[in-house]
Design an enzyme around this catalytic site. Sequence first.
Site, PDB file in Angstrom:
ATOM      1  N   GLY A  10       0.777  -0.907  -0.463  1.00 18.04           N
ATOM      2  CA  GLY A  10       0.337   0.306  -0.029  1.00 18.04           C
ATOM      3  C   GLY A  10       0.957   1.083  -0.144  1.00 18.04           C
ATOM      4  N   PHE A  11       0.427   1.715  -0.405  1.00 20.30           N
ATOM      5  CA  PHE A  11       0.926   3.542   0.477  1.00 20.30           C
ATOM      6  C   PHE A  11       1.836   3.254   0.879  1.00 20.30           C
ATOM      7  CE2 PHE A  11       0.733   8.386   2.239  1.00 20.30           C
ATOM      8  CZ  PHE A  11       1.378   8.004   1.224  1.00 20.30           C
ATOM      9  N   ILE A  12       1.733   3.855   2.665  1.00 25.02           N
ATOM     10  CA  ILE A  12       2.097   3.644   3.756  1.00 25.02           C
ATOM     11  C   ILE A  12       3.626   3.084   3.828  1.00 25.02           C
ATOM     12  CG2 ILE A  12       2.918   4.907   5.879  1.00 25.02           C
ATOM     13  CD1 ILE A  12      -0.029   5.707   5.996  1.00 25.02           C
ATOM     14  N   ASP A  31       0.443  -8.857   1.861  1.00 28.25           N
ATOM     15  CA  ASP A  31      -0.959  -8.338   0.828  1.00 28.25           C
ATOM     16  C   ASP A  31      -1.194  -8.485   0.916  1.00 28.25           C
ATOM     17  OD1 ASP A  31      -1.975  -5.581  -0.159  1.00 28.25           O
ATOM     18  OD2 ASP A  31      -0.070  -4.542   0.763  1.00 28.25           O
ATOM     19  N   ASN A  32      -2.857  -9.302   0.644  1.00 31.73           N
ATOM     20  CA  ASN A  32      -3.780  -9.708  -0.679  1.00 31.73           C
ATOM     21  C   ASN A  32      -4.532  -8.762  -1.364  1.00 31.73           C
ATOM     22  OD1 ASN A  32      -5.709  -7.537   0.392  1.00 31.73           O
ATOM     23  ND2 ASN A  32      -7.157  -8.409   2.134  1.00 31.73           N
ATOM     24  N   GLY A  36      -3.510  -2.580  -2.304  1.00 32.94           N
ATOM     25  CA  GLY A  36      -2.483  -2.018  -2.577  1.00 32.94           C
ATOM     26  C   GLY A  36      -1.553  -2.484  -4.125  1.00 32.94           C
ATOM     27  N   TYR A 149     -15.174   3.744  10.811  1.00 29.91           N
ATOM     28  CA  TYR A 149     -13.543   2.734  10.131  1.00 29.91           C
ATOM     29  C   TYR A 149     -13.014   3.728  11.724  1.00 29.91           C
ATOM     30  CZ  TYR A 149      -8.456   3.731   8.447  1.00 29.91           C
ATOM     31  OH  TYR A 149      -7.479   4.171   8.627  1.00 29.91           O
ATOM     32  N   LYS A 153     -11.055   1.133  14.174  1.00 32.09           N
ATOM     33  CA  LYS A 153      -9.382   1.276  14.891  1.00 32.09           C
ATOM     34  C   LYS A 153      -9.765   1.379  16.206  1.00 32.09           C
ATOM     35  CE  LYS A 153      -7.323   1.644  11.060  1.00 32.09           C
ATOM     36  NZ  LYS A 153      -5.697   0.789  10.402  1.00 32.09           N
TER      37      LYS A 153
END
Length: 337
Positions: A10-12, A31-32, A36, A149, A153
Amino acid sequence: MKALVTGGAGFIGSHLVEALLARGDEVLVLDNLATGRRVNLPSAGKHPRLRFVLGDVRHAQLARQAISSVDVIYHLAAHVGVRQIVGHALESLLNNVQGTMVLLDEAARLGRRTVLFSSSEVYGQGRGETFEERDDLALGSPSVLRWSYAAGKVVDESLAMAYHADRGLPVTVVRCFNTCGPRQTDRYGMVVPTFVRQALLGAPLTVHGDGHQTRCFSYVGDVVRGVMMLEKAPSAVGEIFNVGNHEEVSILDLARKVVRLTASRSPIIHVSYERAFEERFEDIRRRVPSLEKIRAFVGYEPRVGLDEILRLTIASLRLPGDAGTMTETVTTHSLKQ
Ligand code: UDP
């Protein structure tokens, strides 16, 4: 060191992988590829210290295998982005909470150092001028899907604290504040890549509401550096930290900056939240982190300001190779609607 990065494509995650490889670590990415992308890891398959496993962190056996081969875990695998959360609320919530449950349970069993990525979204509207880690949270009603979300979290963070307290898991929670930079997609509604893409295409920049809501954008490289400092600090175990930048900007001013820095002729238009999301959408009016705690524990200071973040993002989206990426992004997005 051997590190597992869930969500490493993914990005981060991909920026973290790069930084870990650069300091000589071995990195295993799980990662699935739901959000990503393999191309985020430029040297996947070629770098001698990078291994990529296509799979879901909710798969306990897979997670156990991966965790047993590393010293430290960075858990980023999650559904992100307000657009995705509102559009796929149940799937996002289940995915985020179940993935973290599996991962923390296996990590605790094996006693591995763990860094859990959370979000400034957990503060909701917040309580004070700046958001401090010890603050009470101010989330809206669960009947407004946006908050699911944050709710997920918060459960993740509570699980981390409970595993630390009851099973001795050496875990640190990081709350990221509007992280951005190259490779962030606009597909899930994040404002910086959305505005930059719109400006580069000559399309109107779509400011939601009056545009006076504010955010503090952090450069992904700063966030990754802060997280790596925390992982190394024994005093950070069992603690929650904000990671980000405190340079505050309104979304309307952000749009103006993007237009100026891209020398675009795009107009700036206002779009109601109802049109952009759903009828009962609630936005966060102001979000500014306190960075006192991370500064006190590890001496972290952000280095990259907003103008530089925007220049880097604009340059990355202007690259010829990314033109295709942008088109693909738009197509996928419109197909989903
Ligand atoms: N936003 C906007 N236009 C867009 C996308 C986002 O005005 O095309 C606004 C959004 O409503 C919010 C802010 O930009 O007020 C930041 O949105 P983002 O989804 O990037 O992050 P978050 O809301 O999670 O802080």
